[in-house]
Design an enzyme around this catalytic site. Structure first.
Site, mmCIF file in Angstrom:
data_model
loop_
_atom_site.group_PDB
_atom_site.id
_atom_site.type_symbol
_atom_site.label_atom_id
_atom_site.label_comp_id
_atom_site.label_asym_id
_atom_site.label_seq_id
_atom_site.Cartn_x
_atom_site.Cartn_y
_atom_site.Cartn_z
ATOM 1 C CB SER A 137 -0.854 -0.006 1.272
ATOM 2 O OG SER A 137 -1.428 1.261 1.502
ATOM 3 C CE1 TYR A 150 -4.334 -1.934 5.222
ATOM 4 C CE2 TYR A 150 -3.065 0.056 4.789
ATOM 5 C CZ TYR A 150 -3.832 -0.995 4.330
ATOM 6 O OH TYR A 150 -4.086 -1.126 2.986
HETATM 7 P P1 NAD Z 1 -11.425 -6.190 0.625
HETATM 8 O O1 NAD Z 1 -11.938 -6.040 2.019
HETATM 9 O O2 NAD Z 1 -12.339 -5.949 -0.514
HETATM 10 O O3 NAD Z 1 -10.773 -7.625 0.443
HETATM 11 C C1 NAD Z 1 -9.895 -8.169 1.398
HETATM 12 C C2 NAD Z 1 -10.041 -9.663 1.392
HETATM 13 O O4 NAD Z 1 -9.143 -10.214 2.378
HETATM 14 C C3 NAD Z 1 -11.459 -10.120 1.749
HETATM 15 O O5 NAD Z 1 -11.923 -11.063 0.811
HETATM 16 C C4 NAD Z 1 -11.274 -10.717 3.125
HETATM 17 O O6 NAD Z 1 -12.195 -11.759 3.433
HETATM 18 C C5 NAD Z 1 -9.839 -11.244 3.048
HETATM 19 N N1 NAD Z 1 -9.329 -11.479 4.394
HETATM 20 C C6 NAD Z 1 -9.320 -10.625 5.437
HETATM 21 N N2 NAD Z 1 -8.886 -11.252 6.544
HETATM 22 C C7 NAD Z 1 -8.595 -12.531 6.182
HETATM 23 C C8 NAD Z 1 -8.114 -13.665 6.882
HETATM 24 N N3 NAD Z 1 -7.888 -13.650 8.207
HETATM 25 N N4 NAD Z 1 -7.926 -14.816 6.201
HETATM 26 C C9 NAD Z 1 -8.203 -14.888 4.871
HETATM 27 N N5 NAD Z 1 -8.668 -13.838 4.164
HETATM 28 C C10 NAD Z 1 -8.869 -12.677 4.814
HETATM 29 O O7 NAD Z 1 -10.138 -5.246 0.565
HETATM 30 P P2 NAD Z 1 -9.301 -4.648 -0.663
HETATM 31 O O8 NAD Z 1 -9.482 -3.180 -0.613
HETATM 32 O O9 NAD Z 1 -9.550 -5.383 -1.910
HETATM 33 O O10 NAD Z 1 -7.817 -4.919 -0.143
HETATM 34 C C11 NAD Z 1 -6.991 -5.933 -0.658
HETATM 35 C C12 NAD Z 1 -5.542 -5.609 -0.318
HETATM 36 O O11 NAD Z 1 -5.183 -4.376 -0.925
HETATM 37 C C13 NAD Z 1 -5.283 -5.443 1.184
HETATM 38 O O12 NAD Z 1 -4.047 -6.019 1.536
HETATM 39 C C14 NAD Z 1 -5.228 -3.938 1.347
HETATM 40 O O13 NAD Z 1 -4.430 -3.560 2.435
HETATM 41 C C15 NAD Z 1 -4.588 -3.535 0.029
HETATM 42 N N6 NAD Z 1 -4.825 -2.150 -0.349
HETATM 43 C C16 NAD Z 1 -6.099 -1.689 -0.491
HETATM 44 C C17 NAD Z 1 -6.278 -0.371 -0.833
HETATM 45 C C18 NAD Z 1 -7.636 0.216 -1.021
HETATM 46 O O14 NAD Z 1 -7.730 1.432 -1.127
HETATM 47 N N7 NAD Z 1 -8.693 -0.573 -1.106
HETATM 48 C C19 NAD Z 1 -5.178 0.472 -1.046
HETATM 49 C C20 NAD Z 1 -3.900 -0.035 -0.886
HETATM 50 C C21 NAD Z 1 -3.732 -1.359 -0.546
#
Ligand code: NAD
Length: 255
Positions: A137, A150
């Site tokens: 991120s 985080y």
């Molecule tokens: P999201 O909530 O849509 O998806 C996250 C997924 O991780 C979900 O399917 C959830 O069930 C799974 N998960 C969470 N805890 C878990 C566990 N204990 N075991 C197995 N699976 C688990 O989130 P997203 O926005 O798609 O984020 C995905 C990645 O991208 C993350 O690592 C997040 O930090 C990173 N990210 C997101 C953003 C953003 O703005 N959305 C920005 C930068 C980085």
């Protein structure tokens, strides 16, 4: 050299948001794809609906990480591309930050990528075109208040990426991190709703003035934007890119 369509991928957190977009992108690039996620009916339905192999697992549990690698290899016949994407957010002042939540966040976003890489290493190095792609991120570079776990996990994930890259270089396995700014996913939409409520602002104002204040481009990314970059990093063409920390950050860190 093996053809890309013979490769197998595992995407963690692959039934929602960025993970689902990555899984679909790799699938459309011809890879066989498994998605790991918490064992919920909705997750199983999403995977089945897209023809993705579902691997149930809770990444706070070490034994589930081992089972995930075994399950993927059993289902797909190998494991060439590991995408460590699963994550979640909890916002609280450090002095009040729940300790169990800290442990869970560090486990899902830092320890699980280490364990999955370790357990999958022998498979990932087999084809000479292996890939570990860690979804970090912008918070792997910069901090925001109230996001101590985080920010710590994502900074750590960049260190893990660079170290693994150095160890994998002579085995045709590349290890890279991708650092997106805010992406429109359930994780971020919940944050926008919460912030709009607590700050008494409209959701549009929260997007432009709070979330994207430091960004040059005031527009949220879409999951497919991140997936397109992952598609390139996973491709044979990216063989020379390793230990890279790739920013997709709307100009956030340019200043
Ligand atoms: P999201 O909530 O849509 O998806 C996250 C997924 O991780 C979900 O399917 C959830 O069930 C799974 N998960 C969470 N805890 C878990 C566990 N204990 N075991 C197995 N699976 C688990 O989130 P997203 O926005 O798609 O984020 C995905 C990645 O991208 C993350 O690592 C997040 O930090 C990173 N990210 C997101 C953003 C953003 O703005 N959305 C920005 C930068 C980085």
């Amino acid at each position: 050299m093996i053809a890309p369509e013979t490769r197998a991928a595992l995407v963690t957190g692959g039934t929602s948001g960025i993970g689902l977009a990555i899984a679909r992108r790799l699938q459309s690039d011809g890879l066989r794809v498994a998605v790991l996620d918490l064992d919920r009916p909705h997750a199983r339905e999403v995977a089945a609906g897209h023809g993705l192999t579902f691997i149930p697992g809770d990444l706070t549990r070490r034994e589930d990480c081992a089972r995930a690698v075994e399950g993927t290899v059993a289902a797909l016949g190998g494991l060439d591309v590991l995408v460590n994407n699963a994550g979640f957010q909890h916002i609280a002042p450090l002095a009040d930050f729940p300790e169990d939540t800290w442990d869970a966040m560090l486990h899902v976003m830092l320890t699980a990528p280490f364990l999955l890489s370790k357990y999958a290493w022998a498979h990932l190095t087999r084809s000479g075109q292996g890939r570990i792609i860690n979804v970090a991120s912008i918070h792997g570079h910069v901090a925001s208040p109230y996001k101590s776990a985080y920010v710590s996990a994502k900074h750590g994930l960049i260190g893990l990426t660079r170290t693994a890259a150095l160890e994998a270089g002579d085995q045709g396995l590349t290890v890279n991190a991708i650092c997106p700014a805010y992406v429109r996913t359930p994780l971020v939409e919940n944050q926008i709703r919460d912030q709009a409520r607590t700050r008494g602002m409209s959701e549009e104002e929260v997007e432009g003035k709070v979330l994207l204040e430091a960004a040059a481009i005031k527009r949220l990314l879409d999951p497919e934007d991140v997936a397109a970059l992952v598609g390139y990093v996973a491709s044979p063409a990216a063989w020379g890119m390793t230990g890279a920390v790739l920013d997709l950050d709307l100009g956030w860190t340019a200043r």
